[in-house]
Structure formats: C-alpha cells, structure tokens
Design an enzyme around this catalytic site. Structure first.
Site, mmCIF file in Angstrom:
data_model
loop_
_atom_site.group_PDB
_atom_site.id
_atom_site.type_symbol
_atom_site.label_atom_id
_atom_site.label_comp_id
_atom_site.label_asym_id
_atom_site.label_seq_id
_atom_site.Cartn_x
_atom_site.Cartn_y
_atom_site.Cartn_z
ATOM 1 N N GLY A 1 0.834 -1.199 0.000
ATOM 2 C CA GLY A 1 0.000 0.000 0.000
ATOM 3 C C GLY A 1 0.863 1.241 0.000
ATOM 4 O O GLY A 1 2.033 1.217 0.381
ATOM 5 N N GLN A 2 0.275 2.347 -0.453
ATOM 6 C CA GLN A 2 0.970 3.626 -0.500
ATOM 7 C C GLN A 2 0.066 4.718 0.037
ATOM 8 O O GLN A 2 -1.150 4.695 -0.171
ATOM 9 C CB GLN A 2 1.380 3.967 -1.943
ATOM 10 C CG GLN A 2 2.468 3.069 -2.503
ATOM 11 C CD GLN A 2 2.835 3.416 -3.936
ATOM 12 O OE1 GLN A 2 1.993 3.414 -4.819
ATOM 13 N NE2 GLN A 2 4.088 3.738 -4.167
ATOM 14 N N GLY A 3 0.665 5.660 0.734
ATOM 15 C CA GLY A 3 -0.072 6.797 1.260
ATOM 16 C C GLY A 3 0.749 8.057 1.156
ATOM 17 O O GLY A 3 1.849 8.063 0.587
ATOM 18 N N GLN B 1 2.352 9.596 3.413
ATOM 19 C CA GLN B 1 3.550 9.609 4.236
ATOM 20 C C GLN B 1 4.580 8.550 3.843
ATOM 21 O O GLN B 1 5.722 8.627 4.271
ATOM 22 C CB GLN B 1 3.163 9.414 5.717
ATOM 23 C CG GLN B 1 2.237 10.482 6.266
ATOM 24 C CD GLN B 1 2.832 11.872 6.155
ATOM 25 O OE1 GLN B 1 4.016 12.066 6.427
ATOM 26 N NE2 GLN B 1 2.019 12.837 5.748
ATOM 27 N N GLY B 2 4.161 7.541 3.076
ATOM 28 C CA GLY B 2 5.138 6.518 2.746
ATOM 29 C C GLY B 2 4.527 5.307 2.075
ATOM 30 O O GLY B 2 3.365 5.308 1.677
ATOM 31 N N THR B 3 5.340 4.246 1.992
ATOM 32 C CA THR B 3 4.968 3.016 1.294
ATOM 33 C C THR B 3 5.215 1.825 2.208
ATOM 34 O O THR B 3 6.191 1.798 2.949
ATOM 35 C CB THR B 3 5.811 2.867 0.012
ATOM 36 O OG1 THR B 3 5.655 4.044 -0.793
ATOM 37 C CG2 THR B 3 5.371 1.659 -0.796
ATOM 38 N N VAL B 4 4.328 0.833 2.129
ATOM 39 C CA VAL B 4 4.472 -0.397 2.915
ATOM 40 C C VAL B 4 4.798 -1.545 1.967
ATOM 41 O O VAL B 4 4.101 -1.770 0.975
ATOM 42 C CB VAL B 4 3.192 -0.710 3.715
ATOM 43 C CG1 VAL B 4 3.379 -1.994 4.522
ATOM 44 C CG2 VAL B 4 2.844 0.442 4.658
ATOM 45 N N ASP C 1 -6.689 8.293 15.866
ATOM 46 C CA ASP C 1 -7.054 8.206 14.443
ATOM 47 C C ASP C 1 -7.739 6.874 14.150
ATOM 48 O O ASP C 1 -7.379 6.158 13.211
ATOM 49 C CB ASP C 1 -5.813 8.375 13.562
ATOM 50 C CG ASP C 1 -6.174 8.710 12.112
ATOM 51 O OD1 ASP C 1 -7.331 9.135 11.866
ATOM 52 O OD2 ASP C 1 -5.314 8.544 11.230
#
Length: 702
Positions: free
Chosen positions: A382-384, A386-389, A500
């Site tokens: 996944g990507q967001g 703030q960063g990538t997993v 959150d």
C-alpha cells in the site's frame, strides 16, 4: 605539507595512478580488433562490430547465411546519420549493439487506440515485429498497456502461436497511483522466451466513453525494462510513438555441438568458446577468460597483458574505493541514526518509568533490503501520503510488513519515534505487533507483523471485494477493536489515546481477526490527565466535533471515532459521501437522524437486515448512537462499550468473554526498557566501532 586529498577521501596520487592504469587498459582495449579490415564499423553515433556490418564496403563485412544476415543500413540524409535494421518491410532504428552481451537495442512502434468525440475511433494501429534471428529478450523487456479502459494483447510466435496481455482500467485520475502498473491506469506482464515475432492489439470495452475526457487514448508496447515509469501525465495523451526494445542475437539454427562439425561455417574463432543461446535456437561465441575482443574474428580475442605491478595497482584501485565506501557508509549510518530520531527515542524510553517494554529488534538496512527484494515495486502492499508499505520475508521465513517513509522531516521523525514508543508499551492480540525498526537508512523504517487480508475499509467499501462481511463477523470485529481500545485506555499502566480510529486503520488477519494499526498520531498520558490539548488532527468524518471545537482530545474522542466505525459496520456507508444528499453527507449525523425519525431499518445494510438478529441490531445501533453524542460527557467509556459488545458476543458464544479476559499485561517491570535502550546504545556505538575498526584494518595483519 600534507598530501592532497580528494572529496571522497582518496589521495590524489593514488587517483592519478589508477587513472594511468585505466588509460593503459583502454589503449590496450583499443588495439583489440573488433571489425574486419577495410570494413566500416560506424554509422552516426553507433559503433558496431562483426558479424554486423554495412554493404557499402564489401559483402564480406557482415555475416550472411541463406535468408539470415546482420546487415546494417545507414541513412546519411540525417544529422547525424541513422543506423537501421530491416525486417524486409519496416526499417527499425538501432540504438546500441553489444558483442559481449549479444544484445541489440532498437526502436519499435507503439500500438494506439484513440477515441473521437463523434463516437468513432479516430486512430488505431496494430504494430508488428518480425526478425527471425533476433529473439526478444524475456529478461530485459516488459509488455505494458496504459489507459483507463484498455485491453491489450500480445500475440507472438515461439514455434507455435500464443497470446498474452493485460487489462487496465480506472474511473478517475484520483484512482491512479504514480509508479504503479498493477492494473489501475497501467498494467504490465512479462515476455516469454524464444519469441521472434509479435503483433500488438489494443481495444476498449466501452469505446473510452466513460473516461475520454481525461484519457482519450489507450496504448500498449513492448519496451526495455526500466524505460517506462508510469504517471498520470501519460493518461491525457501518449507521449511517444516509438519505444526502445532489447533483442538477443545469435548465430541461428544450430547448437554448439552441431555447429562445430562444419569448420567452414563455424563462427567461433581461436581463444573463444561456444555456448548454446539461452533465448532462441542458435549459439553464441565468447572470448576465453583472460582474453578480450571479438570472438567472431580471426585473432579477435587477445590476451590482456599486464605485469605484476599493474595487477597490484589494479587490485589497489579496486580495493581503495570499497574501503572508502565502507567508511562513508558507516558515517552515513551514524548520521541517519541521529536524524531518524535515535537520540530522541533514547530520551523518550528513559523518561518512561515502571513500564515493561516489548522488545523491538534493531534491523540492519541490508537485512530489510534483502527481505523486500531491494524494495521491489512488486512487493508494495500500500501507499499513502507519508510513505509506502512493502511485504518482506526475514531469513527465518517470517513474513513482515516494512513501512518506509517517502521523505523525512522533523514532524515525521516525531511520528516515527512516537509509534515505536506507543507500540512498545502495548501487547494486545488485537493491536498490530511491532517487530522492530531501522535507524540506519536514509528514511526511517518500521517492521510490523504481516496482516494479509487488507483493511476493514476495503471489505466494506471496495466494490471489487466480493467476500461478504457477515453480521457475526461484524459483531466480532467491533468487539475486538473495542477490547483493544479499552485495554489502551484503562488497562495499560500508561494510558494511550489512539487519535485516528477509522476502518482503514483496522487490519484483518488470515482468520479475519481485527488488528488496530497506525499509531503515529497516538498519545501516551499520565494517570492524572483527563485530556490533551493539541493541534486538531484526524480524519474528516471520524473527528470528534467537541475536539474540533476545543482542541482537547480525550478518551471520549476515540469513542466517537469508534462510533463512526460501528455505523460503517451497520450501514456499509462511507463516513463522508458525495452520493448522499447534502444534509446527509456526514454519516454520523445521517445515522442519528434516521434513528430519531424511526428509519433505522431503512439505512441498514442488506447483509445486516437479512442475517442479523433484530435485538442485537438495535443494541448495537443504540450503542453507536451513544458513542456519537455531541457532548463527550454523555458518551460511554471504551470499557463500557467493550463490555456491552462482549455481552452480545457471550450470548452467541459463552467462551468469548473468558478469551477476551486472557490478555497479557506486558507493563509490569522495567527490564525491557533497559533492554531496548541498550540495543539503541549498541546500535549507535556499533556504528562508531565499525568506523574505528576500519581505520585500524590497514595496520592489522589478516
């Protein structure tokens, strides 16, 4: 005066000496024959070698046998002149030819399918390729299709005909992830071995009718791996008509054993060896070890003649950069350790008293690089923003999720450190487990347990997810999340507010058990604190309205966010939706109004209505309504919420309550605090020690 040093740390005289050795090697290489005498070996910017050649200097300048040849055409009307190779109907520009690697790079056409506003296809082509002695490199090319309504096929020949392809679709630009060719706006697949010819076809399921405003064309091509990096810009308009492709080349039709039988046609000359081509039916020639040049020419492979002194210098020139690189890397690791919050993390851990910290391993960057296959894009989970997993596998076979920040700034360091500290204080089966972290990389890395079944948000709102979330499963997930939050609020020695809570932060494991994740915004509080005054942060639709007004975050703010998740489970509606009427766009208010107007069963999900128990549904709905109270003092605590959901669970399964009470309270001693701090100290000291040891390595015998 000291000896002059260059920026990378090597003495100037050593660099000059290495340069002389390199120049000598280049001069020797230039003397090695690569083309036949009196044969031209250059066209424009391309320099080539036999068996390739041009026909303007004699027929013996290139290899030719029956219908096969290595003839190059040079178009002198361009500036600079342009080299071509032909398949008897189409000229294809040559970019590069390698004798050593037996590769040739050429330009080929792109297949396009463009849609006109009148409803007719305005442009469509199906390019093809046919060079019988140049198989397409399966290792160095990809078949790629681009578009939001595209189905592309690759029809090839490898003895028999086969077809492969891929499908790419998307509803809007916002769906697209730059850099990813996973099927949303862009797709890709590999090329099989032994393919000599192909044609490409691009079609559209809906004539681009739903996407033509931002994606009027679909297109596909075979291109060298690494040439194409997808971005949304490519959806608006194709940016190129031709792309580079890598071909293997070989002496066709015979393997080595058969070719050697006829010395008049055998192509491998003295000081060379023959190998069967891995891709295609034929063989290739290579200079023996210790020789270099052109194995297809008489006396083409020449020995590399250097004295012992030259060999020593070459070894020195090879070793010194490696030594300098290791020193530089050690210093970088120390720099990254500090920049990524190593010192701050030490201070935070020291400041926590009377807490048992869950051990987190300090991973080396090399270990994580191997685990993720060099952070391969195919490993992205996944990507967001703030960063990538990335998905990774440790040497012991453990599957992990590696979270890598995109960039690093002070705010992200604080979130990184905060998440480590928070998760080190929590040991609950419904909270994602932190395995460790890496401080020596350019950006900080967190390593979690791998949770394979995605997020609750995906199962509730993703139309591609066909797995039905049963009422029993929804009730269990709600109970598990409530139990985790109740533990964080009231059972942990240091209470934690998540800050959150939302369905996209609730992961589902292989048994579809809930795992609360993403603690970057979470906060630890002291026992006597009732709230935290912070800059308002959170996710629209889940945000406590009283927190929004006062900037005071309490445990009841988590309760409100959990209430929204409960409503999602009941209705399968998104927290904020433009599809609902303007006054109903906020799910929380929409749900409460529906209950007050006795329309509860009008807004519930069909799965809930068909399989849920009415009494259970009403209890959960009332509980959600209480959690969504505008004033926090009227909301229940998470402990009360968890107890109510456990009661419902116990009516279905009496063993559930007993299981939920068997949580491990990991915050009883200080042993792990010192252990974690000790590891951080060793990590920082180890970086310095490595540097010291390497300083002494020149003086120490081996």
């Amino acid at each position: 005066m000291g000896e002059s040093m260059l920026p990378h740390g090597l003495p100037l005289r050593v660099v000059l000496l290495c340069s002389l050795v390199a120049v000598f090697s280049i001069v020797m290489a230039d003397e090695v024959q690569t083309a036949k005498s009196r044969c031209s070996n250059r066209c424009g910017d391309l320099t080539f070698s036999y068996p390739f050649g041009m026909n303007n200097t004699g027929n013996d300048c290139y290899f030719e046998e029956e219908s096969y040849n290595f003839l190059i055409f040079c178009d002198n009307s361009t500036n600079p002149p342009t080299p071509y190779i032909t398949d008897k109907s189409t000229n294809m520009q040559i970019l590069n030819i390698s004798i050593e690697n037996h590769e040739i790079s050429i330009m080929v056409f792109v297949a396009k399918d463009c849609y006109h506003l009148s409803g007719k296809t305005s442009y469509n082509n199906d390019p093809w390729f046919n060079l019988p002695i140049f198989p397409i490199s399966h290792a160095k090319n990809k078949f790629i299709a681009v578009g939001c309504d595209v189905y592309a096929t690759f029809t090839g020949r490898q003895g028999s005909t086969y077809v492969t392809g891929c499908l790419s679709s998307c509803d809007s630009i916002s769906d697209v992830i730059n850099g990813s060719c996973s099927g949303i706006g862009c797709c890709e697949t590999s090329i099989p071995r032994n393919v000599y010819r192909y044609n490409i076809s691009v079609t559209s399921y809906n004539n681009h009718s739903g996407v033509w405003r931002f994606n009027p064309c679909g297109y596909a091509f075979v291109a060298a791996d690494g040439f194409f990096s997808f971005s949304t810009d490519y959806l608006y308009k194709p940016r190129f008509n031709k792309v580079p492709i890598v071909l293997d080349w070989l002496i066709p039709n015979e393997k080595c054993d058969d070719a050697k039988k006829d010395t008049t046609t055998y192509m491998c000359r003295e000081n060379s060896k023959c190998t069967d081509a891995e891709n295609g039916n034929g063989y290739q020639c290579h200079c023996l070890e210790g020789f270099q040049g052109n194995p297809y020419l008489q006396n083409g492979c020449q020995g590399v003649a250097t004295g012992i002194g030259g060999i020593v210098l070459l070894l020195l020139c090879w070793w010194l950069p490696k030594y300098t690189k290791r020193r530089r890397e050690a210093k970088l690791k120390q720099k990254f350790f500090q920049r990524n919050g190593g010192i701050v993390l030490q201070q935070r851990l020291f400041s926590i008293e009377n807490n048992h910290m869950e051990k987190g391993k300090l991973f080396a960057l090399t270990e994580l690089d191997t685990a993720t296959n060099h952070f391969n894009k195919n490993r992205i989970l996944g990507q967001g923003g703030q960063g990538t997993v990335f998905k990774g596998m440790l040497p012991d076979g453990t599957i992990v999720a590696v979270k890598k920040s995109k960039v690093i700034d002070i705010g992200q360091v604080e979130q990184f450190v905060n998440e480590i500290v928070i998760l080190s204080q929590i040991n609950h089966r419904n909270v994602v487990k932190l395995f460790g972290f890496c401080l020596e990389s350019e950006v900080p890395l967190l390593i979690y347990e791998f949770v394979p079944n995605g997020t609750l948000y995906q199962y509730l709102h993703d139309p591609d997810k066909e797995f039905p979330v049963s009422w029993e499963m929804r009730l269990r997930i709600a109970s598990e999340v409530a139990g985790a939050l109740s533990y964080m609020h009231s059972a942990a020695a240091v209470p934690v507010y998540h800050s959150d809570i939302k369905s996209s932060n609730i992961l589902l494991n292989e048994k579809y058990r809930a795992k609360v994740s993403d603690f970057g915004a979470s906060k630890s509080i002291t026992i006597d604190q009732t709230h935290l005054t912070t800059m308002v942060r959170g996710t629209f639709g889940y945000l406590d309205p009283e927190y929004y007004q006062t900037s005071q975050f309490t445990d009841k703010s988590d309760v409100y966010s959990f209430g929204v998740v409960l409503v999602e489970l009941l209705t399968v509606e998104k927290p904020i939706s433009q599809l609902r009427a303007e006054e109903d766009r906020n799910l929380a208010s929409y749900f409460i109004i529906s209950m007050e107007e006795n329309r509860l069963f009008d807004v519930l999900d069909k799965e809930v209505l068909d399989h849920g128990n009415n009494e259970e549904i009403i209890v959960v709905s009332n509980l959600a309504k209480r959690c969504l109270g505008l004033h926090r003092r009227y909301r229940p605590t998470m402990k009360e919420v968890a107890m109510e959901l456990e009661r419902l669970q116990s009516l279905r399964n009496p063993t559930v309550v007993q299981q939920n009470e068997e949580e491990i309270d990991c915050i009883r001693t200080e042993s792990c605090v010192s252990s974690t701090i000790s590891m951080l100290k060793q990590s920082e000291a180890g970086i310095e020690l490595t540097s010291m040891e390497e300083d002494q390595s020149l003086l120490s015998p081996r």
